[in-house]
Design a protein around this motif. Structure first.
Motif, PDB file in Angstrom:
ATOM      1  N   ALA A   1      -5.247  -6.571  14.471  1.00  9.21           N
ATOM      2  CA  ALA A   1      -6.411  -5.965  13.822  1.00  9.21           C
ATOM      3  C   ALA A   1      -6.179  -5.793  12.321  1.00  9.21           C
ATOM      4  O   ALA A   1      -7.101  -5.968  11.512  1.00  9.21           O
ATOM      5  CB  ALA A   1      -6.730  -4.620  14.465  1.00  9.21           C
ATOM      6  N   ASP A   2      -4.945  -5.450  11.943  1.00 11.52           N
ATOM      7  CA  ASP A   2      -4.622  -5.264  10.526  1.00 11.52           C
ATOM      8  C   ASP A   2      -4.455  -6.594   9.809  1.00 11.52           C
ATOM      9  O   ASP A   2      -4.538  -6.657   8.577  1.00 11.52           O
ATOM     10  CB  ASP A   2      -3.348  -4.433  10.378  1.00 11.52           C
ATOM     11  N   GLY A   3      -4.180  -7.655  10.567  1.00 12.39           N
ATOM     12  CA  GLY A   3      -4.071  -8.983   9.988  1.00 12.39           C
ATOM     13  C   GLY A   3      -2.674  -9.346   9.532  1.00 12.39           C
ATOM     14  O   GLY A   3      -1.814  -8.489   9.306  1.00 12.39           O
ATOM     15  N   ALA A   4      -2.458 -10.651   9.387  1.00 13.24           N
ATOM     16  CA  ALA A   4      -1.178 -11.175   8.929  1.00 13.24           C
ATOM     17  C   ALA A   4      -1.175 -11.282   7.393  1.00 13.24           C
ATOM     18  O   ALA A   4      -2.231 -11.452   6.782  1.00 13.24           O
ATOM     19  CB  ALA A   4      -0.937 -12.548   9.556  1.00 13.24           C
ATOM     20  N   PRO A   5       0.010 -11.150   6.768  1.00 14.84           N
ATOM     21  CA  PRO A   5       1.313 -10.919   7.403  1.00 14.84           C
ATOM     22  C   PRO A   5       1.468  -9.454   7.818  1.00 14.84           C
ATOM     23  O   PRO A   5       0.752  -8.579   7.341  1.00 14.84           O
ATOM     24  CB  PRO A   5       2.308 -11.294   6.295  1.00 14.84           C
TER      25      PRO A   5
END
Length: 416
Positions: A133-137
């Protein structure tokens, strides 16, 4: 390597977080019992060969209890009160090592670990959900490797999850050999003991299905069907002080080392992505891959295990004089080419794999079934949820925590 008459500063350092110290091969070959200087300035004998380390950890002439003596404790502690000479350790020593392990071992059975596995994987799934949900990286250490073991050990002991940051802070102080003063370490021990005392009082008033409540119940209050020789019914309940010390010991050992190994295992698998791809293609290799990562990693048991020689003793690598503080380098022993073929290579299908990452003999890690299960659970979920997982930085950019008895990664930046 310096002249063998000159002690080496210990612990030895690798060129990067995932690489072993360059001195290991030469020490094993030419100086298997080496003189080293500990952070306190005291001297000790360093063992790096597999057979020497295994014997020292199993032979009663190499004593762990002897480290509590004034001359040995200062050497082991790096100049501060530590786990060998803390009130916690003194209390558990008074209980009797065999009795304590017998009582605690009633919880760490194969049946209980298997029963915990689905809950571990469910928690790992929730943590991966947050990362995605917070995304990469993302940082796998803060996102998964640290919170998962804290969640598990808090659940086992009936500790409120909201208190996990407090345990992290206390654990850092107890395991650090250089960063904190004697006064800071002593204060942390007092604060931790006071917290555990309140927790024990709460469990006595309102017991649950957790380890502290089980120990409060006394002999026979456990499921022994898969461990018939655990001594059920032969022990008196632990005292209040012993229960407090037990909670401290398990909270300390139950998350810091496992968190480190989760991060390091993933890092080693991704550092040569052919390993990750092989495991993704055949997840049945997860158990063997975890064992190989435990063997291969040079940092998870960075400092090693300490012993004190009670009498003159001959090891395969040389003679040890009575009164010597000994450092058993588990990680160096695990790279001994006389024990493993291609010891410097990571083979995720390696079997058998009698590594020493959790020690050996009567003081081997009591919680190793739990640690193995947690690492396997974390790896299983990552392979299923993030098969394209990869490092977001080069391996040489990874950094280890400094000054700890273990050397976990500070962070593990990943992408997918």
């Amino acid at each position: 390597m310096p002249d063998e008459r000159t002690p080496l500063p210990y612990p030895l350092q690798g060129a990067s977080a995932l690489r072993p110290p360059a001195e290991w091969p030469e020490l094993r070959e030419k100086c298997p019992v080496a003189r080293v200087t500990l952070p306190s300035g005291d001297e000790a004998a360093l063992l790096t060969r597999y057979e020497d380390v295994r014997m020292a950890l199993s032979d009663p002439r190499f004593s762990r209890e002897g480290l509590a003596r004034p001359d040995a404790a200062r050497a082991a502690a790096g100049g501060s009160e530590d786990v060998f000479n803390s009130p916690m350790a003194k209390t558990l020593n008074a209980v009797g090592h065999e009795r304590w392990r017998r009582m605690i071992g009633k919880w760490f059975t194969a049946k209980r670990m298997m029963a915990l596995r689905p809950d571990m994987e469910a928690m790992a799934d929730r943590l991966v959900d947050r990362m995605v949900a917070d995304g990469a990286p993302a940082d796998l250490v803060t996102g998964l490797a640290f919170p998962l073991p804290v969640y598990v050990i808090c659940r086992m002991l009936g500790v409120p999850e909201d208190d996990r940051d407090r345990f992290k802070a206390w654990s850092d102080i107890f395991l650090n050999t250089t960063r904190y003063t004697r006064e800071e370490t002593a204060a942390a021990h007092r604060d931790f003991a006071a917290y555990m005392s309140r927790l024990v009082d709460g469990k006595r008033a309102d017991p649950g299905d957790d380890l502290i409540s089980l120990l409060l119940g006394g002999p026979g209050n456990s499921d022994n069907s898969d461990n018939p020789d655990n001594g059920a019914g032969t022990d008196e309940p632990l005292s209040e002080d012993a229960l407090v010390a037990t909670g401290q010991a398990l909270l300390l050992a139950g998350h810091e080392t496992t968190a480190g190994y989760i991060g390091l295992t993933v890092a080693h698998l991704l550092s040569d992505r052919r390993r990750w791809e092989r495991l993704s293609a055949d997840p049945r290799l997860v158990r063997q891959a975890v064992e190989e990562a435990l063997r291969f990693d040079p940092n998870g048991s960075n400092f090693g295990m300490m012993r004190y020689t009670e009498e003159d003793t001959d090891l395969p690598g040389g003679r040890m004089a009575a009164g010597t503080t000994v450092v058993c380098s588990l990680a160096a022993a695990n790279r001994d080419a006389s024990t493993w073929q291609d010891a410097e290579e990571m083979d995720i299908g390696r079997s058998p794999n009698p590594h020493l990452a959790f020690g050996a003999g009567p003081h081997s890690c009591l919680g190793q079934p739990l640690a193995r299960t947690e690492i396997q659970a974390a790896l299983t979920v990552l392979l299923r949820r993030l098969p394209t997982l990869d490092l977001a930085v080069g391996t040489d950019a990874l950094r280890s925590q400094s000054g700890l008895l273990t050397a976990p990664l500070r962070e593990l930046p990943v992408t997918w």
